[in-house]
Design a protein around this motif. Structure first.
Motif, PDB file in Angstrom:
ATOM      1  N   LEU A  30       0.826  -1.214   0.000  1.00 37.60           N
ATOM      2  CA  LEU A  30       0.000   0.000   0.000  1.00 37.60           C
ATOM      3  C   LEU A  30       0.857   1.260   0.000  1.00 37.60           C
ATOM      4  N   LEU A  31       1.986   1.226   0.694  1.00 41.45           N
ATOM      5  CA  LEU A  31       2.909   2.362   0.656  1.00 41.45           C
ATOM      6  C   LEU A  31       3.444   2.581  -0.757  1.00 41.45           C
ATOM      7  N   VAL A  32       3.760   1.497  -1.436  1.00 41.59           N
ATOM      8  CA  VAL A  32       4.226   1.592  -2.820  1.00 41.59           C
ATOM      9  C   VAL A  32       3.099   2.116  -3.705  1.00 41.59           C
ATOM     10  N   HIS A  33       1.905   1.552  -3.548  1.00 37.87           N
ATOM     11  CA  HIS A  33       0.759   1.937  -4.374  1.00 37.87           C
ATOM     12  C   HIS A  33       0.410   3.415  -4.212  1.00 37.87           C
ATOM     13  N   ARG A  34       0.475   3.907  -2.990  1.00 36.04           N
ATOM     14  CA  ARG A  34       0.128   5.303  -2.708  1.00 36.04           C
ATOM     15  C   ARG A  34       1.245   6.275  -3.087  1.00 36.04           C
ATOM     16  N   GLY A  35       2.395   5.755  -3.473  1.00 40.50           N
ATOM     17  CA  GLY A  35       3.491   6.628  -3.867  1.00 40.50           C
ATOM     18  C   GLY A  35       4.264   7.200  -2.695  1.00 40.50           C
ATOM     19  N   VAL A  36       4.093   6.608  -1.509  1.00 42.05           N
ATOM     20  CA  VAL A  36       4.816   7.086  -0.325  1.00 42.05           C
ATOM     21  C   VAL A  36       6.311   6.826  -0.478  1.00 42.05           C
ATOM     22  N   LEU A  37       6.643   5.690  -1.036  1.00 41.23           N
ATOM     23  CA  LEU A  37       8.052   5.379  -1.287  1.00 41.23           C
ATOM     24  C   LEU A  37       8.458   6.037  -2.609  1.00 41.23           C
ATOM     25  N   PRO A  38       9.619   6.688  -2.630  1.00 37.25           N
ATOM     26  CA  PRO A  38      10.018   7.449  -3.823  1.00 37.25           C
ATOM     27  C   PRO A  38      10.515   6.546  -4.967  1.00 37.25           C
ATOM     28  N   ARG A  54       7.322   1.505  -9.468  1.00 39.73           N
ATOM     29  CA  ARG A  54       6.208   1.369  -8.532  1.00 39.73           C
ATOM     30  C   ARG A  54       5.251   0.286  -9.002  1.00 39.73           C
ATOM     31  N   ASP A  55       4.995   0.245 -10.301  1.00 40.94           N
ATOM     32  CA  ASP A  55       4.110  -0.776 -10.870  1.00 40.94           C
ATOM     33  C   ASP A  55       4.705  -2.174 -10.702  1.00 40.94           C
ATOM     34  N   VAL A  56       5.964  -2.330 -11.041  1.00 42.77           N
ATOM     35  CA  VAL A  56       6.621  -3.641 -10.966  1.00 42.77           C
ATOM     36  C   VAL A  56       6.734  -4.107  -9.514  1.00 42.77           C
ATOM     37  N   VAL A  57       7.183  -3.229  -8.639  1.00 40.13           N
ATOM     38  CA  VAL A  57       7.326  -3.604  -7.227  1.00 40.13           C
ATOM     39  C   VAL A  57       5.963  -3.950  -6.637  1.00 40.13           C
ATOM     40  N   GLY A  58       4.941  -3.204  -7.010  1.00 42.17           N
ATOM     41  CA  GLY A  58       3.590  -3.521  -6.548  1.00 42.17           C
ATOM     42  C   GLY A  58       3.154  -4.910  -6.974  1.00 42.17           C
ATOM     43  N   ASP A  59       3.449  -5.283  -8.217  1.00 39.78           N
ATOM     44  CA  ASP A  59       3.099  -6.620  -8.705  1.00 39.78           C
ATOM     45  C   ASP A  59       3.885  -7.711  -7.986  1.00 39.78           C
ATOM     46  N   VAL A  60       5.156  -7.460  -7.742  1.00 40.73           N
ATOM     47  CA  VAL A  60       5.984  -8.422  -7.006  1.00 40.73           C
ATOM     48  C   VAL A  60       5.405  -8.629  -5.607  1.00 40.73           C
ATOM     49  N   ARG A  65       4.323  -8.404 -18.851  1.00 41.23           N
ATOM     50  CA  ARG A  65       5.442  -8.137 -17.936  1.00 41.23           C
ATOM     51  C   ARG A  65       5.055  -8.506 -16.497  1.00 41.23           C
ATOM     52  N   ASP A  66       3.776  -8.363 -16.167  1.00 36.44           N
ATOM     53  CA  ASP A  66       3.321  -8.680 -14.817  1.00 36.44           C
ATOM     54  C   ASP A  66       3.514 -10.158 -14.489  1.00 36.44           C
ATOM     55  N   LEU A  67       3.434 -11.020 -15.483  1.00 37.67           N
ATOM     56  CA  LEU A  67       3.613 -12.452 -15.245  1.00 37.67           C
ATOM     57  C   LEU A  67       5.003 -12.736 -14.676  1.00 37.67           C
ATOM     58  N   LEU A  68       6.001 -12.020 -15.179  1.00 34.05           N
ATOM     59  CA  LEU A  68       7.368 -12.173 -14.666  1.00 34.05           C
ATOM     60  C   LEU A  68       7.496 -11.595 -13.258  1.00 34.05           C
ATOM     61  N   ALA A  69       6.843 -10.461 -13.030  1.00 32.62           N
ATOM     62  CA  ALA A  69       6.881  -9.847 -11.698  1.00 32.62           C
ATOM     63  C   ALA A  69       6.251 -10.785 -10.668  1.00 32.62           C
ATOM     64  N   TYR A  70       5.153 -11.439 -11.040  1.00 34.34           N
ATOM     65  CA  TYR A  70       4.511 -12.388 -10.125  1.00 34.34           C
ATOM     66  C   TYR A  70       5.447 -13.550  -9.812  1.00 34.34           C
ATOM     67  N   ALA A  71       6.094 -14.074 -10.833  1.00 34.04           N
ATOM     68  CA  ALA A  71       7.033 -15.178 -10.613  1.00 34.04           C
ATOM     69  C   ALA A  71       8.165 -14.746  -9.680  1.00 34.04           C
ATOM     70  N   ALA A  72       8.646 -13.512  -9.845  1.00 35.23           N
ATOM     71  CA  ALA A  72       9.720 -13.008  -8.981  1.00 35.23           C
ATOM     72  C   ALA A  72       9.244 -12.883  -7.537  1.00 35.23           C
TER      73      ALA A  72
END
Length: 130
Positions: free
Chosen positions: A19-27, A33-39, A103-110
């Motif tokens: 949620l911190l990543v999604h809200r943009g709290v982390l720079p 942000r999209d990739v880390v959120g998916d991971v 690309r999200d499929l790879l993020a999920y696997a990671a």
């Protein structure tokens, strides 16, 4: 602490960071942000499956997590009215996403690989009770 409780803590911590990543709290730049959120989303799925079935083989939990994540991603190609209505709600969007992106499929696997490794490093080595 039991193994199941450890998985609950891991899931909750993952949700908070997500949620911190999604809200943009982390720079983070938008792409990261999209990739880390998916991971993190996939990691959370692995932890939740571990809460439900802590005795299941780690490989089975990971395989199930991949199947769930990929099913949700491929379901984004379906444009049924009721599904679009669910996705239009903020919570529905967080859980089901909106647009298919391979690309999200790879993020999920990671993310699942990360949870698998953390699980192995912490829970297997310490012989934590169920």
């Amino acid at each position: 602490m039991t193994r199941r409780a450890g998985y609950v803590v891991a899931a909750l911590a993952t949700v908070v960071v997500g949620l911190l990543v999604h809200r943009g709290v982390l720079p983070l730049p938008p792409l990261w942000r999209d990739v880390v959120g998916d991971v993190l989303w996939a990691t959370m799925i692995m932890w939740l499956l571990s809460v439900v079935a802590p005795r299941a083989a780690r490989t089975h939990r990971a395989g199930s997590a991949v199947a769930i994540c990929w099913l949700v991603e491929f379901s984004q190609r379906w444009r049924w009215d009721w599904l679009l209505a669910v996705r239009s709600h903020p919570l529905g969007h967080l859980v089901l996403g909106s647009d298919f992106d391979a690309r999200d499929l790879l993020a999920y696997a990671a993310g699942i690989a990360a949870a698998f490794t953390i699980d192995w490093l912490i829970f297997l080595r310490r012989r934590v009770p169920e």
